[in-house]
Structure formats: C-alpha cells, structure tokens
Design an enzyme around this catalytic site. Structure first.
Site, short mmCIF file in Angstrom:
data_model
loop_
_atom_site.label_atom_id
_atom_site.label_comp_id
_atom_site.label_asym_id
_atom_site.label_seq_id
_atom_site.Cartn_x
_atom_site.Cartn_y
_atom_site.Cartn_z
N ASP A 1 -11.23 2.54 3.98
CA ASP A 1 -11.67 1.13 3.86
C ASP A 1 -13.15 0.97 4.04
O ASP A 1 -13.42 -0.01 3.22
CB ASP A 1 -10.88 0.47 4.92
CG ASP A 1 -9.76 -0.34 4.60
OD1 ASP A 1 -9.33 -0.65 3.47
OD2 ASP A 1 -9.11 -0.90 5.70
N LYS B 1 0.77 -1.27 0.07
CA LYS B 1 -0.01 0.06 -0.03
C LYS B 1 0.94 1.27 -0.01
O LYS B 1 0.77 2.30 -0.64
CB LYS B 1 -1.04 0.04 1.14
CG LYS B 1 -2.19 -0.91 1.23
CD LYS B 1 -2.83 -1.33 2.12
CE LYS B 1 -4.03 -2.49 2.12
NZ LYS B 1 -4.41 -2.96 3.51
N GLN C 1 -4.43 -1.88 9.67
CA GLN C 1 -4.50 -3.01 9.01
C GLN C 1 -5.09 -4.15 10.01
O GLN C 1 -4.69 -4.21 10.97
CB GLN C 1 -3.05 -3.38 8.55
CG GLN C 1 -2.85 -4.68 7.95
CD GLN C 1 -3.10 -4.68 6.39
OE1 GLN C 1 -3.30 -3.70 5.82
NE2 GLN C 1 -4.06 -5.82 6.29
#
Ligand code: NAP
Length: 283
Positions: A120, A53, A97
């Site tokens: 997200d 990422k 994460q």
C-alpha cells in the site's frame, strides 16, 4: 462537446492481462506471488473492498491469504500477526484494511509492516521515498491516476495541476508524482481561500475530498482534465464521485467516471506492487 471518458475499467483490464502473463512467468520459475489481506471487524464497506482485492488476485493468479479478525482483536495481537507475515516467505505483500477499530492505533500497526512488503506504500519509509522521487512502491491510488494519465497520452510537463485534498494516501502523494512529472502543482484543502478561482486555473484537476458532487462546472476551466478520486455512497445505495459528472463533463476535455475510473486502477496497482515485491524478494 463532451469530455473523453478516462475508462479505468478498460485500462485496468489491459494492465491486468500483462500482469497475469508476468505471474505465469514467475510461477514457471518457482515464484508464486502472494498477498496477505488483514481485516479487523465487520465494517461492510471494508468487507467489500477486501473481497474485491481477493477476487482480483485470484483472476491473475496471485495467491491471496485472508485474515478476518474479530472486532475485539487487540493491537498487540494484530501486530503479532503482521510480524508473522513479515517473516513468511510465501507472503510478498501485506495489506491491513483501514479503518481499524478505534481501540487500535493504525499508525502503530502500519509502522510494523516491513517496508519491503508494504504494497500500500503507507509506511513512512516508502512515503519518504515517494517524496524524494526514488521509489519502488507507489501508493496505489496515486499510481493508478498516473497510469490513467500516461496511458491516455496526457502530457503533464509545465501544466498547472491542482489537487483538492491533502490526505497521506491520495492528496499529498499524487501532488508529488505530478511534481516529479514536471507539472506546477497547487494543493488545496478545507482551509484554502478562493478554492473556485484556484481550481479554475487547473489544466489538470485532481479531486480527493470525500464529498458527493463537490466540484461542479464553475470550478473547472474549459478543456481541463478532471480526475475524480471520490467514492461516496448515497442514501439510495448508489456510488458517486466528488465531481458533478454531468455538468463537468460538458466542459472538461477528459474526465474519470465514478465508478469505473480511479477505483479499478487502484486495485490494479496493488496487484502490480505485489508482483514487484515478489520479484524483489529474489534479489
Ligand atoms: N478511488 C479510490 O481507489 C480511492 C482511494 C482512496 C480514497 N478514495 C476516496 O477519495 C476521497 C478522499 O479520500 P481521502 O482518504 O483522501 O480523504 P480524507 O483523508 O478525508 O481527506 C479529504 C481531504 O479533503 C479536504 N477537504 C474537505 N473538505 C474540503 C473543502 N470544503 N474544500 C477543500 N478541501 C476539503 C480535507 O482538507 P483538510 O485536510 O483541511 O481536512 C482533506 O485534505 C474519499 O471519497 C475516498 O473514499 C478513493
């Protein structure tokens, strides 16, 4: 006749080119999009995802802020960091994460991310917006799948779509997006009876189960579009999907490979969400 490969790597490169141009334009206007990625602990797979990422951000000019916290970090400490990032004007997207260490309640943490920076789209506020079809952020994997379908000219109106898997991050939201595209959608899970028969009805079959080669050609109708979301690491270190590519690609009309299908699209949608969030911060 073999299926046409839906090449997520190539399509995501095209999108990233456009996103880079967008970032250049925003920077010229004094707005530098920034993504904060938070990792707790030493999970090697998570470390790889975070690095990918970060690299993807750098390639298109998004600023990335990396927070690697020790395994013993408390829930309170993590929430404190999230709150700090919520207030930081140079951060437009916050990504924690997953999975988090067992002593931290991930739901609690995700709830504290400002919905405006929730790139997200895991916050219940943003999930609710996806449900009603009035959203600005889409969860990255379902958004990536829709881009693949749309850019490949696959029409969903009136089609029978079957989604195998009902997770909050893939199965449920992709089912909603297919529904918003006027498909007829069936969601299957581990308690579904007659899975094979249901899958064989599908014009578009989306598989997000997490079991290597779970779907073989017997589950697939001739000419179906097959989207394989699964990422499974085999004992020999190789990555494979939830679909048995060799047999299914003989029957399908379109198929995503693993790797190189949905995966790169997911990261690309994260970049897109971060840029969108930066733009929204100006309004
Ligand atoms: N490409 C990407 O960027 C990306 C992004 C996210 C995830 N993934 C991958 O996609 C896969 C799925 O991820 P996830 O987070 O959605 O997984 P998950 O939360 O573990 O959900 C798996 C789903 O599969 C269902 N399932 C399990 N066994 C089944 C069976 N025998 N028959 C029918 N359904 C069954 C489960 O049903 P129940 O609900 O009844 O348990 C559950 O709904 C994983 O391999 C993951 O690594 C890839």
């Amino acid at each position: 006749m073999g299926a046409i490969i839906l090449n997520g790597k190539e399509i995501s490169q095209e999108i990233r080119k456009d996103l880079k141009a967008k970032v250049d334009e925003l920077k010229q206007n004094g707005l530098h999009p920034g993504l904060a990625v938070v990792l707790v602990g030493n999970d090697p797979a998570s470390r790889i995802y975070v690095n990918n990422k970060k690299k993807a951000c750098e390639e298109i000019g998004i600023r990335s802020f990396e927070y690697i916290l020790p395994e013993k970090t408390t829930e309170e400490e993590l929430i404190q960091l999230v709150e700090t990032l919520n207030k930081d004007n140079s951060v437009h997207g916050i990504l924690v994460q997953l999975p988090l260490p067992k002593h931290i309640d991930a739901e609690n943490v995700l709830l504290r991310i400002s919905p405006d920076k929730d790139v997200d789209s895991f916050h219940p506020f943003n999930m609710g917006r996806v449900m009603i079809g009035d959203y600005y952020f889409l969860p990255c994997t379902p958004a990536g799948i829709m881009e693949l379908l749309i850019r490949s000219g696959i029409n969903l109106v009136g089609k029978e779509c079957v989604v195998v898997g009902r997770s909050n991050i893939v199965g449920k939201p992709i089912a909603m997006l297919l529904l918003h595209s006027n498909a007829t959608v069936t969601i299957c899970h581990s308690k579904t009876r007659n899975l094979k028969e249901i899958c064989r009805r599908a014009d578009v079959l989306v598989v997000a189960v997490g079991k290597p080669k779970f779907i073989n050609a017997d589950y697939v109708k001739d000419g179906a579009v097959v989207i394989d979301v699964g990422i499974n690491r085999l004992e020999d270190g190789k990555i494979c999907g939830d679909v048995d590519f060799d047999s299914v690609s003989e029957k399908a009309s379109y198929i995503t490979p693993v790797p190189g299908g949905v995966g790169p699209m997911t990261i690309t949608m994260l970049l897109k969400n971060t840029i969108m969030s930066a733009e929204l911060s100006r309004q």
